[in-house]
Design a protein around this motif. Structure first.
Motif, PDB file in Angstrom:
ATOM      1  N   ILE A  98       0.806  -1.364  -0.273  1.00 43.01           N
ATOM      2  CA  ILE A  98       0.387   0.207  -0.262  1.00 43.01           C
ATOM      3  C   ILE A  98       1.322   1.392  -0.093  1.00 43.01           C
ATOM      4  N   GLY A  99       0.929   2.035  -0.455  1.00 45.58           N
ATOM      5  CA  GLY A  99       1.687   3.469  -0.870  1.00 45.58           C
ATOM      6  C   GLY A  99       1.034   4.003   0.481  1.00 45.58           C
ATOM      7  N   ILE A 100      -0.321   4.978  -0.145  1.00 45.31           N
ATOM      8  CA  ILE A 100      -0.567   5.445   0.937  1.00 45.31           C
ATOM      9  C   ILE A 100      -1.758   5.376   1.969  1.00 45.31           C
ATOM     10  N   ARG A 101      -2.035   5.471   3.017  1.00 46.29           N
ATOM     11  CA  ARG A 101      -2.803   4.723   3.431  1.00 46.29           C
ATOM     12  C   ARG A 101      -3.738   5.927   4.490  1.00 46.29           C
ATOM     13  N   PRO A 134      -1.732  -5.031  -4.804  1.00 49.94           N
ATOM     14  CA  PRO A 134      -1.254  -3.467  -4.294  1.00 49.94           C
ATOM     15  C   PRO A 134      -2.534  -2.539  -4.611  1.00 49.94           C
ATOM     16  N   VAL A 135      -2.042  -1.513  -3.415  1.00 42.06           N
ATOM     17  CA  VAL A 135      -3.140  -0.463  -3.470  1.00 42.06           C
ATOM     18  C   VAL A 135      -2.267   0.842  -3.071  1.00 42.06           C
ATOM     19  N   PHE A 136      -2.323   2.065  -4.264  1.00 44.85           N
ATOM     20  CA  PHE A 136      -1.678   2.894  -4.613  1.00 44.85           C
ATOM     21  C   PHE A 136      -2.091   3.982  -3.567  1.00 44.85           C
ATOM     22  N   SER A 163      -4.421 -11.065 -12.992  1.00 46.93           N
ATOM     23  CA  SER A 163      -5.492 -11.103 -12.129  1.00 46.93           C
ATOM     24  C   SER A 163      -5.839  -9.867 -11.044  1.00 46.93           C
ATOM     25  N   ILE A 164      -4.007  -9.473 -10.541  1.00 48.14           N
ATOM     26  CA  ILE A 164      -3.828  -9.003  -9.552  1.00 48.14           C
ATOM     27  C   ILE A 164      -3.634  -7.950  -9.799  1.00 48.14           C
ATOM     28  N   ARG A 165      -3.741  -6.550 -11.038  1.00 45.73           N
ATOM     29  CA  ARG A 165      -2.903  -6.010 -11.053  1.00 45.73           C
ATOM     30  C   ARG A 165      -3.110  -5.337 -10.049  1.00 45.73           C
ATOM     31  N   ALA A 166      -2.733  -3.791  -9.412  1.00 46.07           N
ATOM     32  CA  ALA A 166      -2.252  -2.692  -8.690  1.00 46.07           C
ATOM     33  C   ALA A 166      -3.749  -1.869  -8.732  1.00 46.07           C
ATOM     34  N   ILE A 167      -4.471  -1.703  -7.560  1.00 49.72           N
ATOM     35  CA  ILE A 167      -5.359  -1.476  -7.788  1.00 49.72           C
ATOM     36  C   ILE A 167      -4.816   0.783  -7.712  1.00 49.72           C
ATOM     37  N   ASN A 185      -1.623   0.292 -16.910  1.00 50.62           N
ATOM     38  CA  ASN A 185      -2.249  -1.337 -16.742  1.00 50.62           C
ATOM     39  C   ASN A 185      -2.604  -1.318 -15.524  1.00 50.62           C
ATOM     40  N   LEU A 186      -3.943  -0.553 -14.645  1.00 46.56           N
ATOM     41  CA  LEU A 186      -3.346  -1.209 -13.524  1.00 46.56           C
ATOM     42  C   LEU A 186      -5.510  -1.945 -14.139  1.00 46.56           C
TER      43      LEU A 186
END
Length: 186
Positions: A98-101, A134-136, A163-167, A185-186
């Motif tokens: 996770i980038g920023i939460r 992964p989530v940005f 099937s699990i591209r980043a969000i 490419n998400l």
């Protein structure tokens, strides 16, 4: 940073990231936790932890690169309630789960945090769990976050990650604005 290590930015403190912070030993580190006062509508810096990531700042190989949440005094675990301020000026976030939460900020005012020119990417060097998406940017009950000129890119090659591209942005009960940004490419 050692595996699972964290940096805590307490209310009144200000961390400026002008270098690369990365995981050691081929592992993921815990990331930066920014704490603040939940009900401070003015977001006075005396009561809020602050993190600034500049154009030379890079955070990589973290479970959550920057997490705006408070530590529950009773359990030591992170709460979804938070204060805290993040200012990103062309900072780079690479290969983080996770980038920023942002946790909930209970105020009628908009949060003073912003992301300007932030670059989020996942590459083939990603060290996280291959079954976790992964989530940005992950938003949980925050309002008024502005993101401008940001880049969200999943640069992994091959089809094994299809099937699990980043969000790019995941939002629950939040208000935000994204302008002049790219999602690839998400």
């Amino acid at each position: 940073m050692l595996p699972n290590a964290r940096i805590y930015v307490r209310p009144g403190a200000h961390l400026k990231v002008n270098a690369t912070i990365t995981g050691a030993c081929g592992s993921m580190w815990g990331g930066i936790v920014v704490e603040g006062t939940l009900f401070d509508g003015s977001q006075d810096t005396t009561y809020q932890g602050r993190v600034t990531v500049s154009n030379t700042g890079k955070i990589e190989h973290a479970r959550v690169a920057i997490e705006v949440m408070n530590v529950n005094d009773g359990t030591g675990q992170l709460d979804e309630l938070s204060g805290g301020i993040i200012a990103v000026n062309s900072g780079i976030f690479v290969n983080n789960t996770i980038g920023i939460r942002f946790g909930s900020f209970n105020s009628s005012n908009n949060n003073k945090s912003y992301l300007a020119g932030a670059r989020f990417a996942i590459t083939d060097e990603y060290r996280g769990d291959s079954l976790t998406t992964p989530v940005f940017v992950d938003l949980l009950g925050i309002k008024g976050l502005n993101m401008v000129n940001c880049y969200f890119q999943d640069n992994r090659t091959g089809c094994s990650h299809a099937s699990i591209r980043a969000i790019g942005v995941s939002s629950f009960n939040s208000g935000f604005r994204i302008t002049s940004s790219q999602f690839n490419n998400l």
